[in-house]
Design an enzyme around this catalytic site. Structure first.
Site, PDB file in Angstrom:
ATOM      1  N   ASP A   1      -9.564 -21.162  15.132  1.00 43.79           N
ATOM      2  CA  ASP A   1      -9.149 -22.574  15.207  1.00 43.79           C
ATOM      3  C   ASP A   1      -7.635 -22.675  14.978  1.00 43.79           C
ATOM      4  OD1 ASP A   1      -9.353 -21.815  12.506  1.00 43.79           O
ATOM      5  OD2 ASP A   1      -9.844 -23.846  11.841  1.00 43.79           O
TER       6      ASP A   1
ATOM      7  N   HIS B   1      -5.146 -15.173   4.481  1.00 44.51           N
ATOM      8  CA  HIS B   1      -6.433 -15.628   5.032  1.00 44.51           C
ATOM      9  C   HIS B   1      -6.931 -14.851   6.257  1.00 44.51           C
ATOM     10  CE1 HIS B   1      -6.718 -18.795   2.154  1.00 44.51           C
ATOM     11  NE2 HIS B   1      -5.835 -19.610   2.707  1.00 44.51           N
TER      12      HIS B   1
HETATM   13  C1  BDR Z   1      -9.310 -20.966   6.326  1.00 45.76           C
HETATM   14  O1  BDR Z   1      -9.267 -22.354   6.671  1.00 45.76           O
HETATM   15  C2  BDR Z   1      -8.350 -22.574   7.701  1.00 45.76           C
HETATM   16  O2  BDR Z   1      -7.515 -23.631   7.405  1.00 45.76           O
HETATM   17  C3  BDR Z   1      -7.533 -21.322   7.825  1.00 45.76           C
HETATM   18  O3  BDR Z   1      -7.126 -21.098   9.155  1.00 45.76           O
HETATM   19  C4  BDR Z   1      -8.458 -20.239   7.341  1.00 45.76           C
HETATM   20  O4  BDR Z   1      -9.273 -19.776   8.394  1.00 45.76           O
HETATM   21  C5  BDR Z   1      -8.838 -20.804   4.889  1.00 45.76           C
HETATM   22  O5  BDR Z   1      -9.678 -21.500   4.036  1.00 45.76           O
HETATM   23 CA    CA Z   2      -8.710 -20.261  10.731  1.00 44.24          CA
END
Ligand code: BDR
Ligand code: CA
Length: 321
Positions: free
Chosen positions: A11, A245
Site C-alpha cells: 500500500d 517496517h
Molecule cells: C505498517 O503500516 C503502514 O503504515 C506501513 O506502510 C507499514 O506497512 C506499519 O504499521
Molecule cells: Ca505498508
C-alpha cells in the site's frame, strides 16, 4: 542458487517504497508482480504510486490493482499525517505510465501467478491482508501451492512493542482484522514481521543521508519522501529517523538467519476495544482447548540482528545504484 520468486503486496506508502527498492535491488529476489491494496492511501492512490515506483525503479513486473475496502466493506480514513496526501510524503509526482497495469485484479493475479509457479512463489505482504484473504476465499487450494507468506503486520509485545494505531493494534492488521484472522487460518506457512522487530530497526536521518549520498536518484527519492515521515515519527515517538517496517519483511526473505522466531497459531481480535490485536498461542507449552486449537502454527519474529539488517539494506541498494 536461483533467485526466489516474489509477489509484493503493498500500500505505498513511504516505507513500502523503501522496501520495494530493496526488493528490486536484491539479486536474491525475482519480482513477479506488485499487487496493491488500500491502506496508507486510497486504492487509486496506492496503485498510482506503485505505477510511479515501477517506472522510477525501472521494474518490469506488472502492477495488479487490489482491494478498495476491507472485507467488511469499510473504507477507513487514510493516515495523511503519516504518509502525506499523496501517500509518498507529498513529493511532487509526475504523470504515470499506466501500461504496467495488469488486466487481472490483485486476488486473481495472486492465484494465477502462484498456480503458474507451484511451490516457488513467496508472497511478501506489507499492507492490509485483504487481497490475500480474497484470494483464499476464491481458491483455498492455491494456499498450499505458495512457497511461503511473509507479512509485515501485528505486534506481540516483544521488546516493548504492542501497537501503533491503538495501544494493542498495528496498522496493517487493524485496517482489516478479519482478513488477517482468515489468512492465519489458511493452509500455508506465514511468517510475521511485526512491530516487535520493525520498531527495533530505526533508520536514523544520518543513515538516510548516507543512502541519499550513495544511491543516486533512488537514494535522493528516499530522502525526499522520508522528510514528512521522519517528522511524524519525531512528533509521535521522539525518534530521530524512521522505522524500517516493510523493509524488514523483505530482509527476512533474503536473510532469515538474521531473525529469531517463535512458533504457534495466531488469532486476531476482530471487534471491540482490542480490535486488531494479534495473539499467538506458543507451541512450547500445552493449553486447554481454545480458539487457537487446530489452527496451523506460524512463525512470529521476536528478535533480529538490527545492525546486520541495516547494513544489508544499505549495501544492497548502494551496490545496485
Ligand atoms: C505498517 O503500516 C503502514 O503504515 C506501513 O506502510 C507499514 O506497512 C506499519 O504499521
Ligand atoms: Ca505498508
Amino acid at each position: 542458487m536461483s533467485p526466489t520468486k516474489v509477489i509484493f503486496d503493498t500500500d505505498p506508502g513511504i516505507d513500502d517504497a523503501m522496501a520495494l527498492l530493496f526488493l528490486k535491488s536484491s539479486p536474491a529476489l525475482d519480482l513477479l508482480g506488485i499487487t496493491t491494496v488500500l491502506g496508507n492511501a486510497s486504492i487509486e492512490t496506492t496503485t498510482r504510486n506503485a505505477l510511479f515506483l515501477r517506472q522510477h525503479f525501472d521494474i518490469t513486473a506488472p502492477v495488479a490493482r487490489g482491494a478498495a475496502a476491507a472485507l467488511n466493506g469499510v473504507i477507513a480514513a487514510v493516515p495523511e499525517m503519516v504518509h502525506g496526501e499523496n501517500g509518498l510524503g507529498d513529493i511532487p509526482l509526475p504523470e504515470v505510465d499506466t501500461s504496467g497495469l495488469h488486466a487481472l485484479d490483485a486476488a486473481h493475479f495472486l492465484i494465477e501467478t502462484v498456480r503458474a509457479n507451484p511451490g516457488e512463489v513467496t508472497i511478501i505482504a506489507v499492507g492490509r491482508m485483504t487481497n490475500l484473504a480474497l484470494a483464499l476465499r476464491l481458491d483455498p487450494d492455491f494456499a498450499p501451492l505458495v512457497k511461503s507468506v511473509v507479512i509485515m503486520g501485528g505486534a506481540f509485545g516483544f521488546n516493548g512493542h504492542s501497537g501503533n494505531v491503538t495501544p494493542v493494534a498495528e496498522a496493517n492488521i487493524h485496517g482489516d482484522p478479519l482478513a488477517a484472522d482468515e489468512i492465519f487460518a489458511g493452509n500455508w506457512k506465514v511468517t510475521v514481521i511485526g512491530l516487535d522487530v520493525t520498531q527495533e530497526a530505526l533508520m536514523t536521518n544520518a543513515y538516510l543521508a548516507q543512502l541519499r549520498d550513495g544511491a543516486g536518484a533512488n537514494g535522493q527519492l528516499i530522502w525526499d519522501m522520508t522528510r514528512l515521515y521522519a517528522k511524524f515519527y519525531n512528533d509521535v515517538t521522539g525518534v530521530d529517523g524512521v522505522f524500517g517496517h516493510d523493509s524488514l519483511a523483505v530482509a527476512y526473505v533474503i536473510a532469515p538467519e538474521l531473525f529469531t522466531t517463535r512458533s504457534g497459531p495466531i488469532r486476531v481480535v476482530t471487534e471491540g476495544l482490542a480490535e486488531g490485536q494479534t495473539i499467538q498461542q506458543p507451541d512450547i507449552r500445552k493449553f486447554p482447548p481454545s480458539p487457537w486449537s487446530g489452527l496451523p502454527s506460524h512463525d512470529v519474529c521476536v528478535a533480529c540482528d538490527t545492525p546486520a539488517i541495516l547494513d544489508l539494506y544499505m549495501k544492497t541498494i548502494v551496490d545496485a545504484a
